[in-house]
Scaffold this active site. Structure first.
Site, PDB file in Angstrom:
ATOM      1  N   GLY A  99       8.356  15.789  41.695  1.00 58.12           N
ATOM      2  CA  GLY A  99       7.828  15.444  40.380  1.00 58.12           C
ATOM      3  C   GLY A  99       6.722  16.374  39.973  1.00 58.12           C
ATOM      4  O   GLY A  99       5.798  16.625  40.746  1.00 58.12           O
TER       5      GLY A  99
ATOM      6  N   ASN B 104       8.535   5.079  43.750  1.00 54.19           N
ATOM      7  CA  ASN B 104       9.629   6.014  43.507  1.00 54.19           C
ATOM      8  C   ASN B 104      10.897   5.207  43.313  1.00 54.19           C
ATOM      9  O   ASN B 104      11.277   4.425  44.187  1.00 54.19           O
ATOM     10  CB  ASN B 104       9.786   6.974  44.691  1.00 54.19           C
ATOM     11  CG  ASN B 104      11.015   7.867  44.552  1.00 54.19           C
ATOM     12  OD1 ASN B 104      11.409   8.224  43.452  1.00 54.19           O
ATOM     13  ND2 ASN B 104      11.618   8.212  45.671  1.00 54.19           N
ATOM     14  N   GLY B 105      11.559   5.394  42.190  1.00 55.81           N
ATOM     15  CA  GLY B 105      12.788   4.672  41.921  1.00 55.81           C
ATOM     16  C   GLY B 105      12.822   4.162  40.496  1.00 55.81           C
ATOM     17  O   GLY B 105      12.116   4.666  39.614  1.00 55.81           O
TER      18      GLY B 105
ATOM     19  N   TYR C 232      20.276  17.708  46.151  1.00 58.12           N
ATOM     20  CA  TYR C 232      19.316  18.441  45.320  1.00 58.12           C
ATOM     21  C   TYR C 232      17.857  18.116  45.593  1.00 58.12           C
ATOM     22  O   TYR C 232      17.041  19.016  45.770  1.00 58.12           O
ATOM     23  CB  TYR C 232      19.638  18.179  43.842  1.00 58.12           C
ATOM     24  CG  TYR C 232      18.639  18.781  42.867  1.00 58.12           C
ATOM     25  CD1 TYR C 232      18.683  20.129  42.547  1.00 58.12           C
ATOM     26  CD2 TYR C 232      17.650  17.999  42.281  1.00 58.12           C
ATOM     27  CE1 TYR C 232      17.774  20.689  41.654  1.00 58.12           C
ATOM     28  CE2 TYR C 232      16.738  18.547  41.399  1.00 58.12           C
ATOM     29  CZ  TYR C 232      16.801  19.890  41.081  1.00 58.12           C
ATOM     30  OH  TYR C 232      15.891  20.432  40.214  1.00 58.12           O
TER      31      TYR C 232
END
Length: 502
Positions: A28, A101-102, A257
């Site tokens: 991020g 996160n999510g 990725y």
């Protein structure tokens, strides 16, 4: 996608939390934040930007304390307002800060319940703030003046009962300790580790094992789906399974990725998984195109390099670095807005003409999402003198939105949505297109840990593992995620922030 970290130590943790954010920066680039606790008092710094830009020496000196949590953010709904930078904070009960996160899939339902039933106010559009308030309410309903570890785990169980979607979370309770937990499907990664000091054991929780490696912590293991770990401020560690029903289903796109290749997620080496992706893709080329005329394999930096190298080895052709990357440009997949993405590609990559001139080139990328970058890179290869340009993707066609924390855009913005592979090939201007088969991708990843029975592959398969995603939901997130909506939202937030500054 975001990165989270937490440390409970016997020394000041500000520098190590900052170092963890720099290691997790790939997860991020929109905002960064750190909050520490010193004798029950919280010290917070968060703002839009890269970690190196958010924190200066004076600010770091104010982040005092021997435990803390940290976050790097990229927005799943396209909002870049600094108000949604994390960690988030609520003062009741006990003083709680959260990094997440999510993405929750029942956010709107939870917001209503928090307002009407729990009488809690949500001040942003972030599902992370909703998650924090759900936990806070579950903790508050216990009615305790003095918390116990079992109380904390009971509150996590309450979160699992109410929240749906993907969440890897760290929460710091002022003066008490640090909590980490993972959703019952284990969609997003989170690990914890330990190191020894002269004063006793110290512990760390992070999105990826590489953050532990860099800071000298030994990896204990991944958190299990539905499991929680709590580390008391004094350095005592507790773990407990807090979900009634679990179904381990990690996001396969982490291996394609997002994660760093030197990380290990759910006992699977990301690096080796990508090597196997290259092997599988090369086998497909040899099976379907045995008389290929590929002269050279060239990766599109950086995440495709591992798969491309193994692909060249199996095909028996040369591997060359044909593009040089400007490392001071952000990841285009994460950048909000199509205009910014288009502008950044040629700033980010420059072709080495000698590796292209007069050759049939196979370009390898980790995936093709919007197709913007792929189209421009193919044209760069032609401009550099390539005779033919073939394109390979280590992932299958991305045809559907991701609702579990990756800002894969509205379906109509995905180049493979409602297109055949031949149509994608024509759209990006390649002479031939080779996609990974989904079964081959799953096999490549699962080989590292056969105990994982299935993965979240929703962006490829349209199968959403939480079972609560319908067309109405997808239409709603499409309205939030398309580029025009993001531009309007960001402009509105910019005006508000300017007014606040005034």
């Amino acid at each position: 996608m975001c990165g989270i970290a937490a440390i409970v130590s016997h020394q000041t943790v500000n520098q190590e939390l900052y170092d963890a954010l720099t290691v997790l920066q790939h997860r991020g680039q929109d905002a960064a934040g750190i909050v520490t606790c010193e004798k029950g008092r919280l010290h917070l710094r968060k703002e839009n930007g890269l970690a190196r830009d958010v924190f200066n020496n004076d600010q770091m000196m104010k982040l005092r304390g021997n435990m803390g949590i940290a976050h790097v953010r990229y927005p799943t709904a396209g909002c870049t307002s600094s108000a949604e930078a994390q960690p988030f904070y609520v003062n009741s009960p006990f003083g709680l800060t959260l990094a997440h996160n999510g993405n929750l899939t029942n956010t709107e339902e939870l917001k209503k319940a928090l307002f009407v039933e729990d009488q809690r106010h949500i001040n942003t559009d972030s599902d992370s703030e909703v998650l924090l308030n759900v936990f806070a309410h579950e903790l508050q309903t216990l009615g305790k003046l003095q918390l116990t570890v079992d109380d904390v785990f009971a509150a996590v169980s309450g979160v699992h009962r109410r929240c749906r979607g993907a969440y890897a979370v760290v929460i710091m309770i002022a003066g008490f300790g640090v909590l980490g937990f993972r959703d019952p499907h284990g969609i997003r990664p989170v690990v914890f580790g330990e190191r020894q000091s002269d004063q006793g054991p110290e512990f760390m929780i992070a999105s990826e094992s590489v953050a532990l490696d860099v800071l000298g912590f030994d990896l204990i293991r991944d958190l299990e789906p539905g499991e929680a770990v709590f580390i008391e401020e004094s350095g005592i560690l507790h773990t407990k399974q807090c979900a009634d029903k679990v179904d381990h289903c990690p996001c396969i796109f982490e291996y394609v990725y997002f994660a760093r290749p030197d990380s290990i997620i759910d006992d699977i080496s990301v690096y080796k998984a990508r090597l196997r992706m290259g092997e599988k893709l090369a086998a497909k080329v040899l099976r379907e195109w045995p008389d290929h005329d590929i002269d050279v394999v060239i990766p599109i930096p950086d995440t495709s390099r591992t798969a491309a190298l193994q692909m060249a080895n199996v095909l028996g052709v040369k591997f060359r670095e044909g593009f040089m990357k400007n490392r001071y440009i952000g990841r285009t997949f994460i950048m909000p807005g199509q205009k910014m993405r288009k502008k950044s590609v040629r700033q980010k990559l420059n072709a080495i003409g000698l590796e292209f001139e007069g050759k049939n080139v196979l370009l390898v990328d980790d995936s093709v999402v919007r197709g913007t970058t792929s189209e421009q890179i193919i044209q760069m290869a032609r401009d550099a003198g390539a005779r033919k340009v073939y394109f390979a993707s280590a992932a299958p066609p991305v045809r559907y939105p991701n609702v579990y924390g990756i800002d894969m855009p509205a379906a109509h913005e995905l180049i493979a949505h409602n297109r055949t592979e031949d149509e994608v090939c024509a759209a990006i201007g390649a002479d031939r297109m080779i996609y990974q088969d989904l079964d081959d991708l799953i096999d490549a990843v699962r080989k590292g840990n056969p105990n994982i029975k299935h993965f979240d592959t929703s962006c490829f398969s349209n199968e959403y593992i939480t079972g609560d995603i319908d067309e109405a939901y997808l239409e709603r997130i499409e309205a939030m995620r398309n580029d025009s909506a993001q531009t309007e939202r960001n402009s509105h937030n910019f005006i508000i922030e300017m007014q606040n500054c005034g």
